[in-house]
Design an enzyme around this catalytic site. Structure first.
Site, PDB file in Angstrom:
ATOM      1  N   GLU A 118       1.127  -0.941  -0.145  1.00  0.00           N
ATOM      2  CA  GLU A 118       0.082   0.156   0.357  1.00  0.00           C
ATOM      3  C   GLU A 118       0.962   1.486  -0.193  1.00  0.00           C
ATOM      4  O   GLU A 118       1.946   1.048   0.970  1.00  0.00           O
ATOM      5  CB  GLU A 118      -0.955  -0.092   1.269  1.00  0.00           C
ATOM      6  CG  GLU A 118      -1.989   1.490   0.895  1.00  0.00           C
ATOM      7  CD  GLU A 118      -2.685   0.863   2.618  1.00  0.00           C
ATOM      8  OE1 GLU A 118      -3.665  -0.445   2.915  1.00  0.00           O
ATOM      9  OE2 GLU A 118      -2.856   1.466   2.818  1.00  0.00           O
ATOM     10  N   ASP A 120      -0.113   5.086   0.515  1.00  0.00           N
ATOM     11  CA  ASP A 120      -0.308   5.898   1.003  1.00  0.00           C
ATOM     12  C   ASP A 120      -0.575   7.611   1.449  1.00  0.00           C
ATOM     13  O   ASP A 120      -0.067   8.343   1.415  1.00  0.00           O
ATOM     14  CB  ASP A 120      -1.081   5.896   2.897  1.00  0.00           C
ATOM     15  CG  ASP A 120      -2.150   5.021   3.200  1.00  0.00           C
ATOM     16  OD1 ASP A 120      -2.570   4.204   1.930  1.00  0.00           O
ATOM     17  OD2 ASP A 120      -2.136   4.256   4.544  1.00  0.00           O
ATOM     18  N   GLU A 122      -2.672  10.692   2.305  1.00  0.00           N
ATOM     19  CA  GLU A 122      -3.644  11.531   3.598  1.00  0.00           C
ATOM     20  C   GLU A 122      -3.661  12.692   3.142  1.00  0.00           C
ATOM     21  O   GLU A 122      -2.594  13.551   4.307  1.00  0.00           O
ATOM     22  CB  GLU A 122      -4.180  10.561   4.866  1.00  0.00           C
ATOM     23  CG  GLU A 122      -3.805   9.120   4.314  1.00  0.00           C
ATOM     24  CD  GLU A 122      -4.450   8.734   5.858  1.00  0.00           C
ATOM     25  OE1 GLU A 122      -4.918   7.185   6.019  1.00  0.00           O
ATOM     26  OE2 GLU A 122      -3.367   7.826   6.056  1.00  0.00           O
TER      27      GLU A 122
END
Ligand SMILES: *[C@@H]1O[C@H](CO)[C@@H](O)[C@H](O)[C@H]1NC(C)=O
Ligand SMILES: *[C@@H]1O[C@H](CO)[C@@H](O)[C@H](O)[C@H]1NC(C)=O
Length: 312
Positions: A118, A120, A122
């Site tokens: 993953e 990410d 954010e």
């Protein structure tokens, strides 16, 4: 023929072959003569996971508006899985007080949890749009714990569209905003460290992160006071990736017949001098948390191995 002539002839043939091989190389966006061969827009790339009221698509699939309100969050994701690519979103966040909100743009081999990969991004809302924080994290084979945070103070994420991108190739992952690389995660397989080995989907979500996002969760979302929260995105044709049939079946993209645009050794396997300068500037001025510098957190286990290697 003298030996030296034969050697020279062989050298010339070899060079000619190498040079012509290079000229067969696929043309990339930005190259002279590049022609887009298929129509990329929101609909060809993505599915909406929440209701369509909260992800509104316009302009023939080249524009999207996501709304987070008390009814629900907004989520969409790619129709396909990819192994390497350059995924980006041109995004304008709402102005004003967005405390408690989280806008996430990430890739994940979701079906492989708990051993998933993953990447990410954010964006954590805050009391003013000039204090929005970008939190990033990277999971390899289910192992994350690689958080970094940067305050996006050198521009305002609400004043205009800015490009947030994940460049993922065989040499490294770069997470950046506009032209500035903010974070680099290198392929350190040569030192025995694991690197991504699964297909990943691309997901975009806008949700309530009250429990942790803003000032450590102290400031909760308040829909009545500040909502609804509306984010705008465009330019889905910029998305590039090597499509794989499934998370496990990545062979064609691991050993592609020709290097895709985002995986060219002499272009995007390293940072340029300018990028190194920008990277150091952003990390010097705007980084508020770096897992590699968190001595207390890793006191018992020791720092993750990549922290002892060059970062770019
Ligand atoms: C929000 O703003 C405060 C005060 O300006 C700052 O300390 C904090 O790092 C910002 N970001 C988050 C995610 O709370
Ligand atoms: C921002 O909104 C939160 C509720 O989400 C509220 O508690 C806070 O006081 C507001 N901050 C400002 C500066 O208006």
């Amino acid at each position: 023929m003298a030996k030296t002539h034969i050697v020279m002839l062989v050298a010339v043939i070899f060079l000619a072959t190498v040079l012509s091989a290079e000229s067969w190389e696929e043309k990339c966006p930005g190259d002279p003569g590049y022609v887009e061969t298929w129509t990329k827009n929101f609909w060809s790339l993505f599915n909406i996971f929440t209701n369509e009221e909260h992800v509104r698509v316009g302009q023939n699939g080249d524009y999207v508006q996501m709304q987070l309100d008390e009814q629900c969050a907004a989520v969409y994701g790619s129709r396909h899985q990819y192994y390497t690519g350059r995924m980006s979103v041109k995004l304008k966040l709402p102005c004003g007080n967005s405390s408690g909100t989280v806008f996430a743009f990430y890739t994940s081999s979701d079906g492989k949890k708990p051993y998933h990969d993953e990447i990410d991004i954010e964006l954590l809302g805050n009391e003013t749009s000039s204090c929005i924080t970008m939190q990033t994290n990277i999971f390899v084979n289910g192992k994350g714990d690689r958080e970094m945070r940067h305050n996006l103070n050198w521009f305002n994420p609400c004043d205009d569209y800015h490009e947030y991108y994940i460049l993922w190739n065989s040499a490294m992952v770069v997470i950046g905003v506009d032209d500035i690389p903010i974070r680099v995660f290198k392929n350190n397989e040569q030192y025995g460290l694991p690197y991504f080995n699964k297909g990943q989907g691309l997901y975009v979500s806008y949700w309530d992160g009250s429990s942790w996002a803003t000032q450590g969760g102290r400031i909760k979302i308040d829909f009545a006071l500040n909502g609804p929260f509306v984010a705008h995105m465009h330019s889905f044709h910029d998305l590039q990736g090597c499509q794989v049939p499934s998370e496990d079946n990545i062979w064609q993209c691991q050993y592609p017949a020709q290097r895709p645009c985002w995986d060219r050794p002499w272009v995007n396997h390293y940072l340029t001098q300018q990028q190194i300068w920008d990277y150091n500037w952003v990390n010097g001025e705007f980084c508020t948390y770096d897992y590699c510098k968190d001595v207390a957190r890793f006191a018992a286990t020791g720092k993750p191995a990549e922290c002892n290697l060059p970062r770019y």
